[in-house]
Design an enzyme around this catalytic site. Structure first.
Site, PDB file in Angstrom:
ATOM      1  N   TYR A  32      28.118 -25.844  98.148  1.00 63.60           N
ATOM      2  CA  TYR A  32      28.873 -26.312  96.988  1.00 63.60           C
ATOM      3  C   TYR A  32      27.952 -27.020  96.015  1.00 63.60           C
ATOM      4  O   TYR A  32      26.810 -27.370  96.355  1.00 63.60           O
ATOM      5  CB  TYR A  32      30.028 -27.228  97.421  1.00 63.60           C
ATOM      6  CG  TYR A  32      29.608 -28.634  97.791  1.00 63.60           C
ATOM      7  CD1 TYR A  32      28.965 -28.904  98.990  1.00 63.60           C
ATOM      8  CD2 TYR A  32      29.843 -29.701  96.927  1.00 63.60           C
ATOM      9  CE1 TYR A  32      28.570 -30.189  99.328  1.00 63.60           C
ATOM     10  CE2 TYR A  32      29.464 -30.989  97.256  1.00 63.60           C
ATOM     11  CZ  TYR A  32      28.827 -31.229  98.451  1.00 63.60           C
ATOM     12  OH  TYR A  32      28.431 -32.501  98.773  1.00 63.60           O
ATOM     13  N   ARG A 104      37.041 -14.045 114.334  1.00 69.23           N
ATOM     14  CA  ARG A 104      36.232 -15.268 114.347  1.00 69.23           C
ATOM     15  C   ARG A 104      35.033 -15.065 115.269  1.00 69.23           C
ATOM     16  O   ARG A 104      35.200 -14.926 116.483  1.00 69.23           O
ATOM     17  CB  ARG A 104      37.061 -16.471 114.818  1.00 69.23           C
ATOM     18  CG  ARG A 104      36.287 -17.771 114.759  1.00 69.23           C
ATOM     19  CD  ARG A 104      37.066 -18.952 115.329  1.00 69.23           C
ATOM     20  NE  ARG A 104      36.240 -20.156 115.342  1.00 69.23           N
ATOM     21  CZ  ARG A 104      35.307 -20.429 116.254  1.00 69.23           C
ATOM     22  NH1 ARG A 104      35.087 -19.597 117.253  1.00 69.23           N
ATOM     23  NH2 ARG A 104      34.598 -21.551 116.181  1.00 69.23           N
ATOM     24  N   HIS A 106      30.635 -16.278 115.536  1.00 75.48           N
ATOM     25  CA  HIS A 106      29.611 -17.115 114.904  1.00 75.48           C
ATOM     26  C   HIS A 106      28.661 -16.308 114.022  1.00 75.48           C
ATOM     27  O   HIS A 106      28.279 -16.743 112.948  1.00 75.48           O
ATOM     28  CB  HIS A 106      28.800 -17.862 115.973  1.00 75.48           C
ATOM     29  CG  HIS A 106      29.539 -19.029 116.560  1.00 75.48           C
ATOM     30  ND1 HIS A 106      30.800 -18.931 117.074  1.00 75.48           N
ATOM     31  CD2 HIS A 106      29.176 -20.321 116.712  1.00 75.48           C
ATOM     32  CE1 HIS A 106      31.203 -20.111 117.518  1.00 75.48           C
ATOM     33  NE2 HIS A 106      30.231 -20.980 117.306  1.00 75.48           N
ATOM     34  N   GLU A 186      19.008 -41.384 102.986  1.00 74.14           N
ATOM     35  CA  GLU A 186      19.771 -41.421 101.726  1.00 74.14           C
ATOM     36  C   GLU A 186      21.079 -42.140 102.015  1.00 74.14           C
ATOM     37  O   GLU A 186      21.241 -42.740 103.077  1.00 74.14           O
ATOM     38  CB  GLU A 186      19.985 -40.002 101.196  1.00 74.14           C
ATOM     39  CG  GLU A 186      20.693 -39.078 102.168  1.00 74.14           C
ATOM     40  CD  GLU A 186      20.896 -37.667 101.640  1.00 74.14           C
ATOM     41  OE1 GLU A 186      20.775 -37.432 100.430  1.00 74.14           O
ATOM     42  OE2 GLU A 186      21.213 -36.787 102.471  1.00 74.14           O
ATOM     43  N   LEU A 210      19.195 -34.703 100.667  1.00 76.58           N
ATOM     44  CA  LEU A 210      19.528 -33.709  99.647  1.00 76.58           C
ATOM     45  C   LEU A 210      18.586 -33.921  98.457  1.00 76.58           C
ATOM     46  O   LEU A 210      18.389 -35.070  98.036  1.00 76.58           O
ATOM     47  CB  LEU A 210      20.981 -33.911  99.197  1.00 76.58           C
ATOM     48  CG  LEU A 210      21.467 -32.829  98.250  1.00 76.58           C
ATOM     49  CD1 LEU A 210      21.783 -31.544  99.027  1.00 76.58           C
ATOM     50  CD2 LEU A 210      22.684 -33.283  97.478  1.00 76.58           C
TER      51      LEU A 210
HETATM   52  C1  LIG Z   1      24.229 -36.479 100.648  1.00 79.84           C
HETATM   53  C2  LIG Z   1      23.975 -36.563  99.184  1.00 79.84           C
HETATM   54  N1  LIG Z   1      22.810 -37.052  98.748  1.00 79.84           N
HETATM   55  C3  LIG Z   1      22.532 -37.159  97.431  1.00 79.84           C
HETATM   56  C4  LIG Z   1      23.458 -36.776  96.467  1.00 79.84           C
HETATM   57  C5  LIG Z   1      23.118 -36.885  95.015  1.00 79.84           C
HETATM   58  O1  LIG Z   1      22.866 -35.601  94.475  1.00 79.84           O
HETATM   59  P1  LIG Z   1      23.072 -35.303  92.930  1.00 79.84           P
HETATM   60  O2  LIG Z   1      22.242 -36.281  92.190  1.00 79.84           O
HETATM   61  O3  LIG Z   1      22.569 -33.922  92.760  1.00 79.84           O
HETATM   62  O4  LIG Z   1      24.519 -35.451  92.630  1.00 79.84           O
HETATM   63  C6  LIG Z   1      24.686 -36.233  96.874  1.00 79.84           C
HETATM   64  C7  LIG Z   1      25.660 -35.797  95.896  1.00 79.84           C
HETATM   65  O5  LIG Z   1      26.718 -35.314  96.205  1.00 79.84           O
HETATM   66  C8  LIG Z   1      24.947 -36.119  98.269  1.00 79.84           C
HETATM   67  O6  LIG Z   1      26.110 -35.615  98.715  1.00 79.84           O
END
Ligand SMILES: Cc1ncc(COP(=O)(O)O)c(C=O)c1O
Length: 288
Positions: A32, A104, A106, A186, A210
């Site tokens: 997403y 279903r 995997h 994070e 991320l």
């Molecule tokens: C786990 C995680 N880390 C960091 C971010 C920040 O990402 P962005 O700056 O692209 O929104 C998000 C945003 O949804 C996130 O879900």
């Protein structure tokens, strides 16, 4: 009436339906994105579409649209929702799952069309760019219990949801996570920055976090203004003893954090470096 996009057509959001056999529903097998827009102008669009493409590629799902087609879809969705969403700040949620198959199993099925879904929603206004007026965050910390592929923006968000819920139960706005070496990864839905002995530090990009688009815009904006950000491991102890802590995300932009685990960061007030960072961010956010 809110309008959504589902598998090639625009329709009222409340009428949108997918099969319970969709692999997004059964396995969280999808990717997403959330593209922020301000007065219909997307922020970081190229980065969001690149990350969507990278995520789909990592899962072996065919990207059903080119970057131009995604851009057109986003613009169209905003237009179709312009009466419903009068808010200045609107997020566009995009989800592509592997698709629906009546068995279903995997293993990836061969040659099924992905399910493509998008909708627009009002988001909170971005933070006031004034350290004396902005509302700061108070957060908790927890050991990161998520999977080993946090660089993929997967719809399998249960780990993040469970972490976030702990902060909600504690009456805080977010949870900052650390790994088994007590290095910050994070937050449940944001990236983390800290000002440590005058240096702006953020954890490096790897499988533990991320690659946030806002993180990237913050680093590039500050760099344009001649201010460096160190991408290096940041320890929990450094975070707690930092001069400033910030969270970044598309919906929160750069949010100052003044309390961690009920203890103030420095004097518990929003810092001067945050002020510089939000000003740089606002100067360049539509260009980067
Ligand atoms: C786990 C995680 N880390 C960091 C971010 C920040 O990402 P962005 O700056 O692209 O929104 C998000 C945003 O949804 C996130 O879900």
């Amino acid at each position: 009436m809110a309008v959504a996009f589902l598998n090639g057509e625009f329709l009222p959001l409340e009428k949108a339906r997918i099969s319970p056999m969709d692999r997004g529903f059964l396995f969280g097998d999808g990717i997403y994105e959330v593209v922020p827009t301000l007065a219909t102008r997307p922020v970081g669009l190229r980065g969001h579409l690149e990350r969507l493409d990278n995520g789909l590629c990592a899962l072996g799902i065919h990207n059903p649209k080119s970057a131009d087609q995604w851009e057109t879809l986003i613009a169209e969705l905003l237009r179709k929702n312009s009466e419903e969403l009068v808010s200045h700040s609107v997020g566009v949620y995009i989800q592509v799952s592997r698709g629906t198959v009546m068995q279903r199993a995997h293993g990836f099925p061969d040659n099924i069309p992905p399910t493509v879904f998008a909708f627009a929603f009002a988001t909170a206004a971005p933070p006031l760019p004034d350290r004396s007026k902005v509302t700061p965050f108070s957060v908790i910390t927890e050991q990161d219990r998520r999977w080993q592929r946090c660089n993929i923006k997967s719809t399998s968000l249960l780990g993040n949801v469970l972490h976030f819920q702990q902060s909600k139960i504690a009456g805080k706005q977010e949870v900052i996570l650390y790994n088994d070496k007590e290095q910050i990864t994070e937050a449940s839905a944001c990236n983390v920055f800290a000002v440590v002995q005058g240096h702006i530090v953020t954890p490096p990009l790897d499988h533990q976090i991320l690659p946030g688009i806002t993180r990237d815009i913050v680093i590039k904006s500050l760099s344009r203004d001649g201010i460096a950000v160190e991408e290096r491991p940041l320890t929990l102890a450094e975070l707690k003893g930092a001069d400033e802590v910030w969270l970044t995300s598309s919906s929160k932009e750069v949010a100052p954090v003044t309390y961690v685990d009920d203890k103030p960061i420095a004097n518990g007030e929003v810092g001067a470096v945050w002020q510089q960072a939000i000003e740089s961010f606002n100067r360049y956010k539509f260009d980067l």
